[in-house]
Write a protein that holds these residues in place. Sequence first.
Motif, PDB file in Angstrom:
ATOM      1  N   MET A  63      -8.353   8.764  31.856  1.00 53.85           N
ATOM      2  CA  MET A  63      -7.417   9.251  30.841  1.00 53.85           C
ATOM      3  C   MET A  63      -7.559  10.775  30.648  1.00 53.85           C
ATOM      4  O   MET A  63      -7.913  11.249  29.552  1.00 53.85           O
ATOM      5  CB  MET A  63      -7.643   8.489  29.525  1.00 53.85           C
ATOM      6  CG  MET A  63      -7.406   6.993  29.681  1.00 53.85           C
ATOM      7  SD  MET A  63      -8.215   5.947  28.438  1.00 53.85           S
ATOM      8  CE  MET A  63      -7.258   6.370  27.002  1.00 53.85           C
ATOM      9  N   LEU A  66      -6.951  13.456  27.610  1.00 52.61           N
ATOM     10  CA  LEU A  66      -7.846  13.781  26.495  1.00 52.61           C
ATOM     11  C   LEU A  66      -8.490  15.143  26.736  1.00 52.61           C
ATOM     12  O   LEU A  66      -8.563  15.988  25.839  1.00 52.61           O
ATOM     13  CB  LEU A  66      -8.907  12.683  26.365  1.00 52.61           C
ATOM     14  CG  LEU A  66      -8.375  11.294  25.992  1.00 52.61           C
ATOM     15  CD1 LEU A  66      -9.443  10.242  26.249  1.00 52.61           C
ATOM     16  CD2 LEU A  66      -7.938  11.256  24.537  1.00 52.61           C
ATOM     17  N   ALA A  74      -1.558  21.108  23.342  1.00 52.14           N
ATOM     18  CA  ALA A  74      -1.164  19.885  22.635  1.00 52.14           C
ATOM     19  C   ALA A  74      -1.958  19.654  21.358  1.00 52.14           C
ATOM     20  O   ALA A  74      -1.663  18.705  20.620  1.00 52.14           O
ATOM     21  CB  ALA A  74      -1.308  18.679  23.559  1.00 52.14           C
ATOM     22  N   VAL A  75      -2.954  20.484  21.099  1.00 51.07           N
ATOM     23  CA  VAL A  75      -3.826  20.240  19.946  1.00 51.07           C
ATOM     24  C   VAL A  75      -3.007  20.230  18.648  1.00 51.07           C
ATOM     25  O   VAL A  75      -2.237  21.154  18.387  1.00 51.07           O
ATOM     26  CB  VAL A  75      -4.951  21.286  19.887  1.00 51.07           C
ATOM     27  CG1 VAL A  75      -5.740  21.175  18.593  1.00 51.07           C
ATOM     28  CG2 VAL A  75      -5.872  21.119  21.086  1.00 51.07           C
ATOM     29  N   GLY A  76      -3.162  19.148  17.893  1.00 46.83           N
ATOM     30  CA  GLY A  76      -2.410  18.989  16.645  1.00 46.83           C
ATOM     31  C   GLY A  76      -1.044  18.368  16.840  1.00 46.83           C
ATOM     32  O   GLY A  76      -0.305  18.186  15.866  1.00 46.83           O
ATOM     33  N   LYS A  77      -0.701  18.061  18.089  1.00 48.24           N
ATOM     34  CA  LYS A  77       0.630  17.526  18.374  1.00 48.24           C
ATOM     35  C   LYS A  77       0.531  16.116  18.974  1.00 48.24           C
ATOM     36  O   LYS A  77      -0.534  15.695  19.413  1.00 48.24           O
ATOM     37  CB  LYS A  77       1.329  18.433  19.398  1.00 48.24           C
ATOM     38  CG  LYS A  77       1.586  19.840  18.879  1.00 48.24           C
ATOM     39  CD  LYS A  77       2.135  20.736  19.969  1.00 48.24           C
ATOM     40  CE  LYS A  77       2.282  22.158  19.424  1.00 48.24           C
ATOM     41  NZ  LYS A  77       2.660  23.116  20.485  1.00 48.24           N
TER      42      LYS A  77
ATOM     43  N   ILE B 244      -3.138  14.628  18.597  1.00 48.86           N
ATOM     44  CA  ILE B 244      -4.385  14.734  19.356  1.00 48.86           C
ATOM     45  C   ILE B 244      -5.133  16.006  18.929  1.00 48.86           C
ATOM     46  O   ILE B 244      -4.503  16.994  18.542  1.00 48.86           O
ATOM     47  CB  ILE B 244      -4.116  14.714  20.879  1.00 48.86           C
ATOM     48  CG1 ILE B 244      -5.408  14.478  21.665  1.00 48.86           C
ATOM     49  CG2 ILE B 244      -3.411  15.989  21.345  1.00 48.86           C
ATOM     50  CD1 ILE B 244      -5.183  14.087  23.123  1.00 48.86           C
ATOM     51  N   SER B 353      -7.990   7.010  20.117  1.00 50.49           N
ATOM     52  CA  SER B 353      -8.314   7.132  21.529  1.00 50.49           C
ATOM     53  C   SER B 353      -9.229   8.341  21.712  1.00 50.49           C
ATOM     54  O   SER B 353      -9.145   9.308  20.951  1.00 50.49           O
ATOM     55  CB  SER B 353      -7.019   7.301  22.339  1.00 50.49           C
ATOM     56  OG  SER B 353      -7.312   7.476  23.709  1.00 50.49           O
ATOM     57  N   GLN B 358     -10.670  11.386  18.732  1.00 48.05           N
ATOM     58  CA  GLN B 358      -9.954  12.585  19.181  1.00 48.05           C
ATOM     59  C   GLN B 358      -8.449  12.473  18.955  1.00 48.05           C
ATOM     60  O   GLN B 358      -7.785  13.434  18.580  1.00 48.05           O
ATOM     61  CB  GLN B 358     -10.225  12.869  20.661  1.00 48.05           C
ATOM     62  CG  GLN B 358      -9.622  14.204  21.110  1.00 48.05           C
ATOM     63  CD  GLN B 358      -9.636  14.401  22.612  1.00 48.05           C
ATOM     64  OE1 GLN B 358     -10.327  13.694  23.341  1.00 48.05           O
ATOM     65  NE2 GLN B 358      -8.858  15.362  23.082  1.00 48.05           N
ATOM     66  N   GLN B 359      -7.900  11.298  19.221  1.00 46.81           N
ATOM     67  CA  GLN B 359      -6.451  11.115  19.116  1.00 46.81           C
ATOM     68  C   GLN B 359      -6.170   9.971  18.147  1.00 46.81           C
ATOM     69  O   GLN B 359      -6.826   8.929  18.222  1.00 46.81           O
ATOM     70  CB  GLN B 359      -5.872  10.784  20.497  1.00 46.81           C
ATOM     71  CG  GLN B 359      -4.356  10.757  20.539  1.00 46.81           C
ATOM     72  CD  GLN B 359      -3.838  10.574  21.954  1.00 46.81           C
ATOM     73  OE1 GLN B 359      -4.553  10.077  22.824  1.00 46.81           O
ATOM     74  NE2 GLN B 359      -2.596  10.962  22.191  1.00 46.81           N
TER      75      GLN B 359
END
Lengths: 388, 375
Positions: A63, A66, A74-77, B244, B353, B358-359
């Motif tokens: 995955m 991550l 993408a942090v925060g989204k 995330i 996840s 984290q997510q």
Amino acid sequence: MAQRTAVIGVGQTYHRSKREDVSIAGLVREAAQRALEDAQMDWADIDAVVIGKAPDMFEGVVMPELYLAPALGAVGKPMIRVHTAGSVGGSTALVAAHLVASGTHERVLTVAFEKQSDSDAMWALSIPQPFSAPLLAGAGGYFAPIIRAYMRRSGAPDHIGIMVAVKDRKQALKNPYAHLHIEDISFEMVRDSIMLWDPVRYLETCPSSDGAAAMVLASEAVADRSSSGTPPAWIHGMAMRSEPTMFAGRDQVNPKAGQECAADVYRQAGITEPRREIDVAEVYVPFSWYEPMWLENLGFCAEGDGWKLTDAGATALDGGDIPWNCSGGVLSTNPIGASGMLRFLEAAMQVRGQAGEHQVETVRRSLGQAYGGGSQFFAMWVLGADKP
Amino acid sequence: MAAASGGRRPVAVVSFAQSDMVRREELRNDVEVLQPVIVDVFEKVGLTKDEMGFVCSGSCDYLVGAPFSFVSALDAVGAWPPMRESHVEMDGAFALYEAWTQLQEDDIDTALVFSFGRSSMSELGRVLTLQLDPYYVAPLWPDPVALAALQARALIDSGRYTEADFAAVAARSRRDALNNPHAQVKGEQTAEELMGDDYVVAPLRRHALPPITDGATAIILAAGDRAAELCERPAWITGMDHRIETHSLGARDLTTSPTTRRAGEAAGVVEVGDGSGAPVGVGVDVAELHAPFAHQELILRDALGLGEAVAVNPSGGALAANGVMVAGLVRIGEAASRIMDGTAQSALAHATSGPCLQQNLVCALAAEPAGDGRR
């Protein structure tokens, strides 16, 4: 109601067999950065990120989205990871497009990649499973008998596959991003290359590439305001279809899922004669013979006639009426997870008039297609220069 | 941005099924675990696969050590004639999110969502370690328990909770799981008794860890009038969002879950503030939180502003059964079930996840389609 959705930015890496100059994060960021620049946007403008790739075993990272979240802004989204086998690059673009079409977001960044040099895809695909038929050595071993069945069924002569291999490699010479640039490619060179999986010769198969592709998808409001100077490519139709790998009576040469996926996309786009109404197509052809097979599956001709179109030069950028894979296609560039997205992205570039040397004159509509698994997962879109 | 309301087409959970969650499926492969669950989720509403507008699933290749492990799952659904279908390499909760967004487009009215995973097939700790940055972190092989222990230590150091609080979460989860026929870890032990467990990685004792679980689950979503036709009390999705965080553990405050809070705000179950004060929940009846480790439930409760009146994890939660790729979707199914069976008017479900939360995804559910999760 589905909202109008457009491609307003595209970006890809320079594809090579080994991109040892970048990490996985560096690879995806290179493509994403180009897509943002093309869209005249910055990372902060993006609402959500949708990423796709083929099996995680190809790099040995579970995955990997991550780990890639910060590299892709993408942090925060919201971030979504798609995996639908070889079709994944196309499916990923469609999941992203649906986030816009559903009214969920206005600007979505979608990215697909593979860094094949981090492992060995052929053997990652060939792990024996209990009670399952072995896939043999890689995808070629799986698809060769299906190609043989097509040749027997259609009566296609042996040289058709060679013609496709030459045509796509010649077209790749016009695409600076393509992995393979074989300057002296010729019929004889392909014909005389070693037989890998009879009837598939070495030069009739796709390379193993490191690479990534990215697009920015936007709502009508955002696309209308876009200051990028390059016109948007509007989605006129998009669809996915899947069917099981094997069961008695399944037609693996001309799969029903592919036919129905195409029918759905054409219905949405109001297309009744694909050969006449689609100006250019980027279609997932990892082994040369899949061009004539998909010509039939996608309804560009009657069943059994696909090879005749190839033979007549109808699919060539130079002089053909339905140029296929002007970028050089999967036969010239194959970062597996990104290969499908490159088809979708090249279809967008043609509509937006940004394909450079491999641009087809006056493209009003283009088709992007990807397939995966045992010819069982299909993703397609039709793009247009005009709003749908 | 995703909003809790604002012209969204109402979509509801109308059916939920799950396998028994077990330590090891000795004799059944993924398809054999999944297929009865698919049959069950259809039978509950009298539907068939051919009536599904869309099918979306979640799973992880690495669990069984095979590329394309999701491909054979098509056999459990019976994907013929061909179907509109997609797959995420994520917990099934994210597949449900994808289906929910596609249902907004009006061309389909129903969707099947499922996920499956047999965590026992591999050394799960090693598999999940491969989620980490492959250049700088994974080569050090910190396993998920070690990382969770770092988080738990930071939480203790913050002064907000103690090891006894972790034990209290585990005791309540195991007691609640007695009423869940599918749960794997259940029992009547008190928190004091659980405090006698040995440490696995300090400060986490055995009871603060999730079990290794094999299982599968499925949900059917339906939109608008179709939902009301299929189900007496549909569990309407009134908002859903996911976010995330950075992968870099050193750059995160591990004692909080800001993305859970933001997803909760976007889903309409947390009051939208300026972010400076403690989060305030809108007061749902039930919250199903995907907290694989006991201390993570406490972090999530705080992030969502859940008060004492909220029933947290009446199913037993992930401490009672933690199917990897499955447990998040089960949370949505369990929360929806409390609405469908009439014991709750409103609920929220959470899925996570990645290492140390984290997510995060938050799904708000209510007995009324127009409801925004408030009582």
